[in-house]
Each structure stands twice: as C-alpha cells, then as structure tokens.
Design an enzyme around this catalytic site. Structure first.
Site, PDB file in Angstrom:
ATOM      1  N   THR A  63      13.933  57.999  19.882  1.00 45.25           N
ATOM      2  CA  THR A  63      14.404  59.180  20.573  1.00 45.25           C
ATOM      3  C   THR A  63      14.809  60.505  19.748  1.00 45.25           C
ATOM      4  O   THR A  63      14.647  61.534  20.065  1.00 45.25           O
ATOM      5  CB  THR A  63      15.795  58.783  21.602  1.00 45.25           C
ATOM      6  OG1 THR A  63      16.730  58.293  20.867  1.00 45.25           O
ATOM      7  CG2 THR A  63      15.358  57.563  22.702  1.00 45.25           C
ATOM      8  N   ASP A  67      24.581  55.216   3.968  1.00 47.44           N
ATOM      9  CA  ASP A  67      25.349  55.956   4.781  1.00 47.44           C
ATOM     10  C   ASP A  67      26.387  56.893   3.861  1.00 47.44           C
ATOM     11  O   ASP A  67      27.537  56.882   4.341  1.00 47.44           O
ATOM     12  CB  ASP A  67      25.901  55.250   5.758  1.00 47.44           C
ATOM     13  CG  ASP A  67      24.695  54.624   6.863  1.00 47.44           C
ATOM     14  OD1 ASP A  67      23.812  55.224   6.785  1.00 47.44           O
ATOM     15  OD2 ASP A  67      25.064  53.640   7.315  1.00 47.44           O
ATOM     16  N   THR A 100      20.147  60.578  10.213  1.00 45.91           N
ATOM     17  CA  THR A 100      21.377  60.484  11.363  1.00 45.91           C
ATOM     18  C   THR A 100      21.988  59.288  11.354  1.00 45.91           C
ATOM     19  O   THR A 100      21.432  58.346  11.259  1.00 45.91           O
ATOM     20  CB  THR A 100      20.815  61.034  12.245  1.00 45.91           C
ATOM     21  OG1 THR A 100      21.836  61.066  13.309  1.00 45.91           O
ATOM     22  CG2 THR A 100      19.819  60.243  12.827  1.00 45.91           C
ATOM     23  N   HIS A 101      23.312  59.247  11.406  1.00 50.89           N
ATOM     24  CA  HIS A 101      24.081  57.959  11.641  1.00 50.89           C
ATOM     25  C   HIS A 101      25.105  58.137  12.657  1.00 50.89           C
ATOM     26  O   HIS A 101      25.670  59.241  13.073  1.00 50.89           O
ATOM     27  CB  HIS A 101      24.726  57.572  10.177  1.00 50.89           C
ATOM     28  CG  HIS A 101      25.652  56.345  10.316  1.00 50.89           C
ATOM     29  ND1 HIS A 101      24.920  55.211   9.979  1.00 50.89           N
ATOM     30  CD2 HIS A 101      26.893  56.108  10.513  1.00 50.89           C
ATOM     31  CE1 HIS A 101      26.266  54.451  10.284  1.00 50.89           C
ATOM     32  NE2 HIS A 101      27.337  54.823  10.507  1.00 50.89           N
ATOM     33  N   ASP A 117      21.507  59.373  -0.470  1.00 54.90           N
ATOM     34  CA  ASP A 117      21.556  58.939  -1.943  1.00 54.90           C
ATOM     35  C   ASP A 117      21.367  57.520  -1.998  1.00 54.90           C
ATOM     36  O   ASP A 117      21.130  56.887  -0.832  1.00 54.90           O
ATOM     37  CB  ASP A 117      22.731  59.677  -2.486  1.00 54.90           C
ATOM     38  CG  ASP A 117      24.156  58.726  -2.068  1.00 54.90           C
ATOM     39  OD1 ASP A 117      23.772  58.049  -1.139  1.00 54.90           O
ATOM     40  OD2 ASP A 117      25.217  59.488  -2.211  1.00 54.90           O
TER      41      ASP A 117
HETATM   42  C1  GRF Z   1      20.433  56.371  15.942  1.00 52.31           C
HETATM   43  O1  GRF Z   1      21.622  56.389  16.911  1.00 52.31           O
HETATM   44  C2  GRF Z   1      20.613  56.493  14.695  1.00 52.31           C
HETATM   45  O2  GRF Z   1      21.806  57.214  14.360  1.00 52.31           O
HETATM   46  C3  GRF Z   1      20.741  54.975  14.460  1.00 52.31           C
HETATM   47  O3  GRF Z   1      20.096  54.448  15.150  1.00 52.31           O
HETATM   48  C4  GRF Z   1      19.586  55.093  16.487  1.00 52.31           C
HETATM   49  C5  GRF Z   1      18.388  55.460  16.533  1.00 52.31           C
HETATM   50  O4  GRF Z   1      17.683  55.599  17.894  1.00 52.31           O
HETATM   51  N1  GRF Z   1      20.593  54.776  12.799  1.00 52.31           N
HETATM   52  P1  GRF Z   1      16.295  56.313  18.130  1.00 52.31           P
HETATM   53  O5  GRF Z   1      15.230  55.296  17.639  1.00 52.31           O
HETATM   54  O6  GRF Z   1      16.129  57.547  17.526  1.00 52.31           O
HETATM   55  O7  GRF Z   1      16.213  56.337  19.658  1.00 52.31           O
END
Ligand code: GRF
Length: 212
Positions: free
Chosen positions: A20, A153, A116-117, A149
C-alpha cells in the site's frame, strides 16, 4: 523548486507485503507534476508480495530474489543488488521491505536509501513495532521515515508524524491508522530526495529549501 527541465529521479522500491505504501507513492507521482521522480523497478524478497502485482499492473519492471534461492544472505543480497542496479535507480525506497540490508548494498546509494517504519523511532524498532507499542501502553505512537544505515530502523530521521492510540485499539486497527499517515509521509519524503533537498549532518537531516 528546481527548473522544470530537471530530469526525473529514478527510484527503486523494495516491498515484502501488500504494497500500500508503494501504491501511495505511485499515486502521489501521478497526482503531482512537480514530483520529480519515477519508479523504475519494484523488487522483492517474496514472489507473492502484493506490491509486485501493483507494479506489474502499471507496467513497472519487477525483480524477485528469494532468500531461500541462495546459498547465504551475502549471495542473496548481491543478486538483489545486481537486479536493482540494472535499472539505474538514484534513490531506493524500502516500503514494507522486511529484510535487513548490509553496508555492501547501502554503499551503492549513500544517504539515498529511505525506509518507512510504523513507530516514532527510536521507540519500538523491529518487525513488531505496532504490537509492542500497544503492549507498552503508549498513548501516542506514529511513523518515521528515515535514511537507512546498517542498524535496524536506526538511520537519520527525515520526518515523523504522531498517531494517537485509542481505548480498545487492536494491532490491526492501529496499524491501519498509522499506514494512512505513512501514505502521505513517505511520498513527501521521497519527493524531497528526488529534488535533492535532503542533507545529512551526523544523525541530523536538514531539508534544504533549494536544490544545490
Ligand atoms: C508499513 O506499516 C511499514 O512501515 C511496515 O510494513 C508496512 C507495510 O505496508 N514496515 P504495505 O506493504 O506498504 O501495505
């Protein structure tokens, strides 16, 4: 803002799941003539990653290297890097990519691999950030977009947004609300990278107003 003639920045996106965040990035690029970037390849460690279908549906090349198809992690990562590099990306976006990349991979794109985390780092690193935040009883969590890095995370933070925990939250419900925020924050940060507006000083990211 850069002149319109600036070439579009080539981005690779790596996914392991539903994709997503990849979709949000593609939609943001479509919606913004000044985005300054394009997705030239989507890579995965999983043949069944939903993100691959999203890419194929848009005619974007995909590459898959499964860890089990290689003798060890070094060979797996080298194969993935080779496949990604073949598309000459300048920025690499980890959008739900659930594998750790070593310095050998990251060296190809210094300060240009972004992840993204789903927590406010440095709290709740790792693969179970949403569950651990709930279990800890935090009242506010969120998401972090950071440069990657060699530690999990951990790299310099580009941007963060808070998401409130509500009474009776489940891991799924909270994660969905966090993802809705990620879907805005990740494309915004990728756009900054595409415009070369992200500078790093130690751990601190400075967002420049003008392209150098
Ligand atoms: C996101 O919340 C990301 O931060 C985490 O896994 C999820 C991935 O969701 N590492 P998608 O595959 O982009 O729907």
């Amino acid at each position: 803002m850069p002149p319109a003639s600036r070439p579009s920045t080539r981005c690779a996106v790596l996914v392991s799941g539903g994709g997503t965040n990849l979709q949000a990035l593609l939609d943001a690029i479509d919606a913004d003539p000044d985005f300054g970037g394009e997705v030239v390849v989507v890579g995965s460690d999983r043949r069944d990653a939903g993100g691959l279908e999203r890419a194929r549906g848009r005619g974007i090349p995909t590459v898959v290297q499964g860890l089990d198809d290689h003798a060890d992690r070094t060979a797996w990562e080298a194969a993935l890097r080779r496949d990604v590099e073949a598309h000459r990306p300048e920025v690499v976006v980890l959008a739900g990519f659930m594998r750790i990349l070593s310095g050998a991979f990251l060296a190809g794109w210094p300060d240009r691999v972004v992840n993204t985390h789903p927590s406010l780092l440095p709290a709740f690193r790792g693969a179970h950030a949403v569950r651990e935040a709930l279990d800890h009883g935090v009242k506010v969590t969120g998401c972090t977009v950071h440069l990657v890095d060699e530690q999990v995370d951990h790299g310099p933070i580009v941007a963060q947004r808070a998401v409130e925990v509500v009474a009776g939250d489940t891991e799924d419900a909270l994660h969905e609300r966090i993802k809705a925020v990620e879907h805005e924050l990740l494309p915004a940060c990728v756009k900054l990278l595409c415009h070369d507006l992200v500078a790093v000083e130690g751990r601190v990211v400075h967002v420049r107003e003008e392209t150098p």
